[in-house]
Design a protein around this motif. Structure first.
Motif, PDB file in Angstrom:
ATOM      1  N   THR A 147       0.809  -1.233   0.000  1.00 58.00           N
ATOM      2  CA  THR A 147       0.000   0.000   0.000  1.00 58.00           C
ATOM      3  C   THR A 147       0.838   1.276   0.000  1.00 58.00           C
ATOM      4  O   THR A 147       0.292   2.370  -0.049  1.00 58.00           O
ATOM      5  CB  THR A 147      -1.017   0.075   1.166  1.00 58.00           C
ATOM      6  N   THR A 148       2.167   1.165   0.038  1.00 62.80           N
ATOM      7  CA  THR A 148       3.012   2.366   0.034  1.00 62.80           C
ATOM      8  C   THR A 148       3.095   2.938  -1.372  1.00 62.80           C
ATOM      9  O   THR A 148       3.380   2.226  -2.330  1.00 62.80           O
ATOM     10  CB  THR A 148       4.433   2.042   0.522  1.00 62.80           C
ATOM     11  N   ALA A 149       2.854   4.230  -1.492  1.00 68.87           N
ATOM     12  CA  ALA A 149       2.900   4.879  -2.805  1.00 68.87           C
ATOM     13  C   ALA A 149       4.335   5.210  -3.189  1.00 68.87           C
ATOM     14  O   ALA A 149       5.150   5.569  -2.337  1.00 68.87           O
ATOM     15  CB  ALA A 149       2.068   6.155  -2.779  1.00 68.87           C
ATOM     16  N   PRO A 150       4.671   5.095  -4.471  1.00 66.01           N
ATOM     17  CA  PRO A 150       6.002   5.513  -4.914  1.00 66.01           C
ATOM     18  C   PRO A 150       6.112   7.036  -4.891  1.00 66.01           C
ATOM     19  O   PRO A 150       5.148   7.743  -5.165  1.00 66.01           O
ATOM     20  CB  PRO A 150       6.089   4.972  -6.346  1.00 66.01           C
ATOM     21  N   THR A 151       7.271   7.537  -4.526  1.00 65.20           N
ATOM     22  CA  THR A 151       7.528   8.977  -4.538  1.00 65.20           C
ATOM     23  C   THR A 151       8.850   9.211  -5.267  1.00 65.20           C
ATOM     24  O   THR A 151       9.607   8.267  -5.507  1.00 65.20           O
ATOM     25  CB  THR A 151       7.649   9.549  -3.113  1.00 65.20           C
ATOM     26  N   ARG A 152       9.135  10.452  -5.603  1.00 64.97           N
ATOM     27  CA  ARG A 152      10.391  10.759  -6.287  1.00 64.97           C
ATOM     28  C   ARG A 152      11.585  10.287  -5.450  1.00 64.97           C
ATOM     29  O   ARG A 152      12.534   9.708  -5.986  1.00 64.97           O
ATOM     30  CB  ARG A 152      10.494  12.257  -6.570  1.00 64.97           C
ATOM     31  N   TYR A 153      11.545  10.548  -4.156  1.00 65.78           N
ATOM     32  CA  TYR A 153      12.649  10.140  -3.283  1.00 65.78           C
ATOM     33  C   TYR A 153      12.813   8.624  -3.303  1.00 65.78           C
ATOM     34  O   TYR A 153      13.941   8.115  -3.380  1.00 65.78           O
ATOM     35  CB  TYR A 153      12.381  10.619  -1.853  1.00 65.78           C
ATOM     36  N   ARG A 154      11.716   7.911  -3.258  1.00 67.37           N
ATOM     37  CA  ARG A 154      11.794   6.448  -3.239  1.00 67.37           C
ATOM     38  C   ARG A 154      12.284   5.903  -4.578  1.00 67.37           C
ATOM     39  O   ARG A 154      12.961   4.872  -4.607  1.00 67.37           O
ATOM     40  CB  ARG A 154      10.425   5.858  -2.871  1.00 67.37           C
ATOM     41  N   PHE A 155      11.951   6.587  -5.663  1.00 62.45           N
ATOM     42  CA  PHE A 155      12.486   6.180  -6.968  1.00 62.45           C
ATOM     43  C   PHE A 155      14.006   6.322  -6.980  1.00 62.45           C
ATOM     44  O   PHE A 155      14.719   5.445  -7.460  1.00 62.45           O
ATOM     45  CB  PHE A 155      11.881   7.026  -8.092  1.00 62.45           C
ATOM     46  N   LEU A 156      14.491   7.432  -6.461  1.00 59.71           N
ATOM     47  CA  LEU A 156      15.936   7.651  -6.437  1.00 59.71           C
ATOM     48  C   LEU A 156      16.637   6.651  -5.527  1.00 59.71           C
ATOM     49  O   LEU A 156      17.714   6.143  -5.844  1.00 59.71           O
ATOM     50  CB  LEU A 156      16.242   9.083  -5.986  1.00 59.71           C
ATOM     51  N   ARG A 157      16.043   6.341  -4.396  1.00 62.89           N
ATOM     52  CA  ARG A 157      16.668   5.424  -3.448  1.00 62.89           C
ATOM     53  C   ARG A 157      16.670   3.984  -3.962  1.00 62.89           C
ATOM     54  O   ARG A 157      17.567   3.207  -3.621  1.00 62.89           O
ATOM     55  CB  ARG A 157      15.964   5.486  -2.091  1.00 62.89           C
ATOM     56  N   ARG A 158      15.675   3.618  -4.761  1.00 65.40           N
ATOM     57  CA  ARG A 158      15.665   2.235  -5.240  1.00 65.40           C
ATOM     58  C   ARG A 158      16.822   1.961  -6.203  1.00 65.40           C
ATOM     59  O   ARG A 158      17.207   0.823  -6.436  1.00 65.40           O
ATOM     60  CB  ARG A 158      14.317   1.867  -5.878  1.00 65.40           C
ATOM     61  N   GLY A 159      17.411   3.043  -6.767  1.00 68.00           N
ATOM     62  CA  GLY A 159      18.545   2.889  -7.661  1.00 68.00           C
ATOM     63  C   GLY A 159      19.723   2.210  -6.981  1.00 68.00           C
ATOM     64  O   GLY A 159      20.473   1.462  -7.617  1.00 68.00           O
ATOM     65  N   ARG A 160      19.907   2.452  -5.684  1.00 63.26           N
ATOM     66  CA  ARG A 160      21.033   1.847  -4.972  1.00 63.26           C
ATOM     67  C   ARG A 160      20.848   0.335  -4.843  1.00 63.26           C
ATOM     68  O   ARG A 160      21.824  -0.423  -4.836  1.00 63.26           O
ATOM     69  CB  ARG A 160      21.225   2.490  -3.600  1.00 63.26           C
ATOM     70  N   ILE A 161      19.579  -0.113  -4.763  1.00 66.10           N
ATOM     71  CA  ILE A 161      19.309  -1.553  -4.680  1.00 66.10           C
ATOM     72  C   ILE A 161      19.611  -2.209  -6.018  1.00 66.10           C
ATOM     73  O   ILE A 161      20.237  -3.273  -6.075  1.00 66.10           O
ATOM     74  CB  ILE A 161      17.850  -1.803  -4.251  1.00 66.10           C
ATOM     75  N   MET A 162      19.176  -1.581  -7.106  1.00 68.27           N
ATOM     76  CA  MET A 162      19.479  -2.109  -8.433  1.00 68.27           C
ATOM     77  C   MET A 162      20.980  -2.250  -8.619  1.00 68.27           C
ATOM     78  O   MET A 162      21.476  -3.289  -9.084  1.00 68.27           O
ATOM     79  CB  MET A 162      18.886  -1.194  -9.513  1.00 68.27           C
ATOM     80  N   ALA A 163      21.719  -1.210  -8.239  1.00 67.52           N
ATOM     81  CA  ALA A 163      23.176  -1.226  -8.402  1.00 67.52           C
ATOM     82  C   ALA A 163      23.831  -2.284  -7.522  1.00 67.52           C
ATOM     83  O   ALA A 163      24.779  -2.956  -7.941  1.00 67.52           O
ATOM     84  CB  ALA A 163      23.749   0.150  -8.086  1.00 67.52           C
ATOM     85  N   ALA A 164      23.327  -2.454  -6.301  1.00 69.65           N
ATOM     86  CA  ALA A 164      23.930  -3.399  -5.364  1.00 69.65           C
ATOM     87  C   ALA A 164      23.667  -4.846  -5.750  1.00 69.65           C
ATOM     88  O   ALA A 164      24.465  -5.738  -5.419  1.00 69.65           O
ATOM     89  CB  ALA A 164      23.414  -3.135  -3.955  1.00 69.65           C
ATOM     90  N   LEU A 165      22.573  -5.100  -6.453  1.00 67.39           N
ATOM     91  CA  LEU A 165      22.249  -6.469  -6.860  1.00 67.39           C
ATOM     92  C   LEU A 165      23.054  -6.918  -8.075  1.00 67.39           C
ATOM     93  O   LEU A 165      23.100  -8.111  -8.386  1.00 67.39           O
ATOM     94  CB  LEU A 165      20.760  -6.584  -7.181  1.00 67.39           C
ATOM     95  N   ALA A 166      23.684  -5.967  -8.772  1.00 66.07           N
ATOM     96  CA  ALA A 166      24.334  -6.278 -10.048  1.00 66.07           C
ATOM     97  C   ALA A 166      25.848  -6.072  -9.993  1.00 66.07           C
ATOM     98  O   ALA A 166      26.351  -5.187  -9.298  1.00 66.07           O
ATOM     99  CB  ALA A 166      23.750  -5.387 -11.149  1.00 66.07           C
ATOM    100  N   LEU A 193      21.192   7.890 -14.271  1.00 63.06           N
ATOM    101  CA  LEU A 193      22.546   8.269 -13.862  1.00 63.06           C
ATOM    102  C   LEU A 193      22.718   8.089 -12.364  1.00 63.06           C
ATOM    103  O   LEU A 193      23.823   7.802 -11.884  1.00 63.06           O
ATOM    104  CB  LEU A 193      22.841   9.716 -14.261  1.00 63.06           C
ATOM    105  N   ASN A 194      21.635   8.254 -11.611  1.00 66.01           N
ATOM    106  CA  ASN A 194      21.671   8.042 -10.168  1.00 66.01           C
ATOM    107  C   ASN A 194      22.046   6.596  -9.851  1.00 66.01           C
ATOM    108  O   ASN A 194      22.879   6.325  -8.969  1.00 66.01           O
ATOM    109  CB  ASN A 194      20.299   8.384  -9.572  1.00 66.01           C
ATOM    110  N   THR A 195      21.447   5.654 -10.594  1.00 72.71           N
ATOM    111  CA  THR A 195      21.783   4.243 -10.400  1.00 72.71           C
ATOM    112  C   THR A 195      23.253   3.990 -10.734  1.00 72.71           C
ATOM    113  O   THR A 195      23.949   3.260 -10.025  1.00 72.71           O
ATOM    114  CB  THR A 195      20.875   3.358 -11.273  1.00 72.71           C
ATOM    115  N   ALA A 196      23.725   4.610 -11.816  1.00 72.96           N
ATOM    116  CA  ALA A 196      25.128   4.460 -12.208  1.00 72.96           C
ATOM    117  C   ALA A 196      26.060   5.000 -11.128  1.00 72.96           C
ATOM    118  O   ALA A 196      27.094   4.396 -10.820  1.00 72.96           O
ATOM    119  CB  ALA A 196      25.379   5.167 -13.526  1.00 72.96           C
ATOM    120  N   HIS A 197      25.707   6.123 -10.532  1.00 74.60           N
ATOM    121  CA  HIS A 197      26.554   6.711  -9.493  1.00 74.60           C
ATOM    122  C   HIS A 197      26.587   5.821  -8.247  1.00 74.60           C
ATOM    123  O   HIS A 197      27.613   5.714  -7.574  1.00 74.60           O
ATOM    124  CB  HIS A 197      26.064   8.111  -9.141  1.00 74.60           C
TER     125      HIS A 197
END
Length: 303
Positions: free
Chosen positions: A217-236, A251-255
């Protein structure tokens, strides 16, 4: 159901991703102790690098959310949806997340966890612009399909554009050896976001996983979109940006990948294309490696 699991599930609703005070509380007092302090059931005493003012500010930030806490209901919801909740104590917890200073408190998931979450050496994050061009679409399809045929899991964010094309191509190229693709969402897994990718999300759940650090039930927000990039990067082991504008979220995920010491790859495009400006920026300013096919990405992954 353990006390720790219930506490971590509750804390994913109480704390925003990367909440430094919340994470410090968990490190100091454990998940259950941190929850008790956060909801006012135990005294809040300054400690370590957390000052009295910082602790008071955090308690004020968390207070409005206390009324919505019902971890057992959240856990029942995710189970009803055919998913579950992972904590760092679980055997299937992705080892790559341990390298994050602000690792998720837990991971909510839906899909085929029985195949496990591949190690970083067998996973590549492929991401880019939501408004992808025909060039970006074609390159993404070639890369993700070929990576999947090599048994490499493709990780992306389920967004329109490059992300969606990466997921689809990975599903098409899947060899059945582990999850074809993993999607990292910015909101709760009780609804697919964006809704236009609901059919794709269903296919991913059937042949891979969708994960989120946010409870149902948690809504996505801009901040949460940016923070999920670190999970994508850490899994790969490698993060590959196919198309990205000058200030693209990709680029946030790349950084994040760079900060973890992981390989970053970028696909070149036309010098006239705004959609490739971010890729060229990574190649010019950062440590990104220019790649043109899956073989070159595989070489980076092996390195």
């Amino acid at each position: 159901m353990t006390e720790n699991r219930i506490a971590r599930a509750a804390l994913t609703r109480l704390f925003e991703p990367g909440d430094t005070v919340g994470l410090a509380l968990i490190a100091r007092h454990g998940a259950h102790g941190a929850l008790r302090i956060a909801i006012g059931a135990r005294p809040a005493v300054p400690f370590g690098d957390v000052s009295a003012d910082e602790l008071a500010e955090a308690l004020g930030r968390w207070a409005p959310r206390i009324k919505d806490l019902d971890a057992e209901a959240d856990l029942a919801t995710i189970e009803r949806l055919g998913g579950g909740f992972l904590t760092p104590e679980d055997d299937r917890w992705p080892a790559g997340l341990a390298e994050l200073e602000d690792a998720p408190i837990g991971l909510w998931y839906r899909g085929e966890l029985g195949r496990g979450i591949p190690a970083t050496g067998r996973s590549v994050a492929v991401t880019g612009s939501r408004d992808s061009t025909s060039y970006g679409t074609a390159v993404t399809g070639d890369l993700a399909h070929a990576l999947a045929q090599r048994g490499i899991c493709v990780i992306s964010g389920l967004a329109y554009g490059i992300d969606a094309h990466a997921h689809r191509a990975a599903l098409a190229g899947n060899q059945g050896e582990g999850p074809a693709t993993i999607a990292v969402q910015a909101g709760g897994l009780d609804r697919d976001y964006p809704s236009g990718n609901a059919e794709l999300a269903g296919a991913i759940r059937a042949n891979g996983l969708i994960v989120s650090e946010q409870p149902p039930t948690t809504a996505p927000t801009r901040y949460r979109f940016l923070r999920r990039g670190r999970i994508m990067a850490a899994l790969a082991g490698v993060t590959c940006v196919v198309e990205a504008r000058w200030r693209s979220g990709a680029l946030n995920t790349a950084h994040h990948a760079e900060s973890l010491g992981r390989h970053v790859a970028a696909v070149p495009g036309s010098v006239h294309s705004a959609n490739s400006a971010g890729c060229h920026r990574l190649l010019k300013e950062g440590g990104a490696v220019l790649v043109t096919d899956a073989a070159e990405i595989s070489e980076l992954l092996a390195a």
